[in-house]
Design an enzyme around this catalytic site. Structure first.
Site, PDB file in Angstrom:
ATOM      1  N   GLU A 208       4.499  -0.653  24.405  1.00 54.66           N
ATOM      2  CA  GLU A 208       3.810  -1.929  24.166  1.00 54.66           C
ATOM      3  C   GLU A 208       4.394  -2.661  22.954  1.00 54.66           C
ATOM      4  O   GLU A 208       3.691  -3.356  22.221  1.00 54.66           O
ATOM      5  CB  GLU A 208       2.305  -1.718  24.027  1.00 54.66           C
ATOM      6  CG  GLU A 208       1.689  -1.160  25.309  1.00 54.66           C
ATOM      7  CD  GLU A 208       0.170  -1.118  25.304  1.00 54.66           C
ATOM      8  OE1 GLU A 208      -0.436  -1.232  24.216  1.00 54.66           O
ATOM      9  OE2 GLU A 208      -0.414  -0.991  26.394  1.00 54.66           O
ATOM     10  N   GLU A 321       0.926   4.350  32.475  1.00 53.14           N
ATOM     11  CA  GLU A 321      -0.464   4.732  32.248  1.00 53.14           C
ATOM     12  C   GLU A 321      -1.325   4.139  33.354  1.00 53.14           C
ATOM     13  O   GLU A 321      -1.196   2.964  33.682  1.00 53.14           O
ATOM     14  CB  GLU A 321      -1.013   4.173  30.929  1.00 53.14           C
ATOM     15  CG  GLU A 321      -0.504   4.775  29.669  1.00 53.14           C
ATOM     16  CD  GLU A 321      -1.204   4.166  28.454  1.00 53.14           C
ATOM     17  OE1 GLU A 321      -2.143   3.355  28.635  1.00 53.14           O
ATOM     18  OE2 GLU A 321      -0.815   4.497  27.323  1.00 53.14           O
TER      19      GLU A 321
END
Length: 403
Positions: A208, A321
């Protein structure tokens, strides 16, 4: 039946309606939640930097040094000693299988407990227990970073347990400070020199990174001018990693990739990697549990797989994820709107996603292995409750799918 629903049903995801027409599933709301998660992750990073400055006199190399002498591992920590039985207490490879566990997952996201720098409270004994359990669920795991010697600990645990597992190593760089990237790069290189490449599938640089960079600079478009500025910082780390690995003259080529929130991949970054890993959570998109699995699949295909296929290098895309929380520290966050955080709902997600994704050939890393207590303490809400296991490594009240 809509075309999108027909597509999902053809992929094995049942009872799915196209969610984007519902305002509750708007991308803007998901963006707001992803930005909130970004602010939390930035707090972790900058808090660690401040702690490092305060402890600089202690020196470099905080962590647990793993010796290669294969000494006895009969001493087990209190947190994991009763979880896995061994027929020979001195040989971790003699662990007994748990009939409740099934090797049904493509991969699982994992961070060893106590791997937050600079505290570094992890231990080889606990990681061995984790590998004994994880190896009964999957053949591969992904790490997020390399601090606190976690790369070496995991590879050592795989070696001692003699399981057939591979690891996607991770490096968690910070846009404002090159030191964390360099520290983790060097730890990865040392581990590869010691353990080789047999159990390494790839190295993921960044988690991220683009989402965090955009949020810190007041932007939302990963391919904007601001986004491209952040991309160059990340690409420099990716290139440096690739060069450092090539200089080792290893017996095989290790792919280099990156992970980011599903809507925040920068094109220039994707063109610089061998693979991309996408964090996709139906929970944060306010999708109901009965539609969650199909929504994840559809989002991934449309926003990641199809986009990557248009690039000249065609990077392989994975889901980094996905999962469903089972509890919330406070009542105000126990629902995402249409559904609650609960073990029965985790069961629904397991039953509607895992085997279907396997059948479709989707590479994914289920989020996550066990609950992370430090997140519950620091952030509250559902942050610490995404595990298949509780933090004490006991299985939640769920049934692992048989695939």
């Amino acid at each position: 039946m809509s075309l999108n629903n027909a597509y999902n049903q053809s992929q094995g995801y049942s009872n799915v309606e196209y969610p984007y027409s519902n305002a509750a599933y708007s991308s803007s709301q998901w963006l707001e939640k992803e930005q909130a998660r970004s602010r939390r992750s930035k707090w972790i990073v900058f808090g660690s930097v401040l702690a490092i400055l305060g402890l600089i006199a202690v020196g470099v190399g905080v962590g647990v040094t793993v010796a290669k002498d294969h000494k006895s591992t009969s001493t087990r920590s209190a947190s994991s000693s009763a979880v896995v039985n061994q027929t020979d207490p001195n040989d971790p490879s003699t662990f007994q299988l748990d009939s409740r566990l099934k090797k049904s997952f493509y991969g699982i996201a994992y961070t060893p407990a106590g791997s937050q720098y600079p505290q570094c409270g992890n231990s080889l004994e606990d990681v061995i227990t984790d590998i004994q359990l994880l190896s009964q669920l999957t053949d591969q795991i992904r790490l997020y970073g390399a601090d606190c010697n976690q790369t070496a600990l995991v590879l050592e645990a795989i070696e001692r347990t003699k399981v057939n597992m591979t690891v996607w190593l991770g490096n968690y760089p910070v846009p404002t400070d090159p030191a964390p990237y360099e520290r983790q790069r060097d730890a990865i290189i040392d581990a590869l020199k010691t353990y080789g490449t047999d159990h390494v599938s790839g190295i993921t640089v960044g988690n991220e990174f683009m989402l965090n960079y955009l949020n810190a600079n007041g932007a939302t478009d990963p391919n904007s001018a601001v986004g491209n500025q952040g991309a160059q910082l990340l690409i420099a780390n990716i290139t440096d990693t690739r060069n450092a690995i090539q200089a080792l003259n290893l017996p095989k080529t290790i792919p280099i990739g990156t992970a980011d929130a599903g809507s925040f991949f920068n094109t220039e970054v994707l063109e610089a990697v061998d693979y991309g890993m996408s964090n996709i959570h139906a929970w944060f998109a306010n999708v109901s549990i009965d539609q969650a699995a199909g929504w994840v699949n559809e989002f991934f295909q449309e926003n990641n797989v199809q986009v990557a296929a248009t690039l000249s290098n065609q990077p392989k895309m994975y889901i980094a994820e996905t999962g469903w929380p089972t509890a919330s520290k406070d009542a105000g966050n126990e629902s995402n709107g249409p559904s609650i955080a609960s073990e029965p709902n985790l069961q629904i997600f397991l039953d509607t996603f895992v085997c279907q994704a396997n059948n479709n050939g989707t590479g994914y890393f289920f989020f996550e292995y066990f609950d992370e207590t430090w997140k519950d303490i620091q952030f509250g809400g559902v942050e610490g409750h995404w595990g298949l296991f509780y933090s004490n490594r006991t299985l939640k009240d769920i049934t692992i799918p048989s695939c």
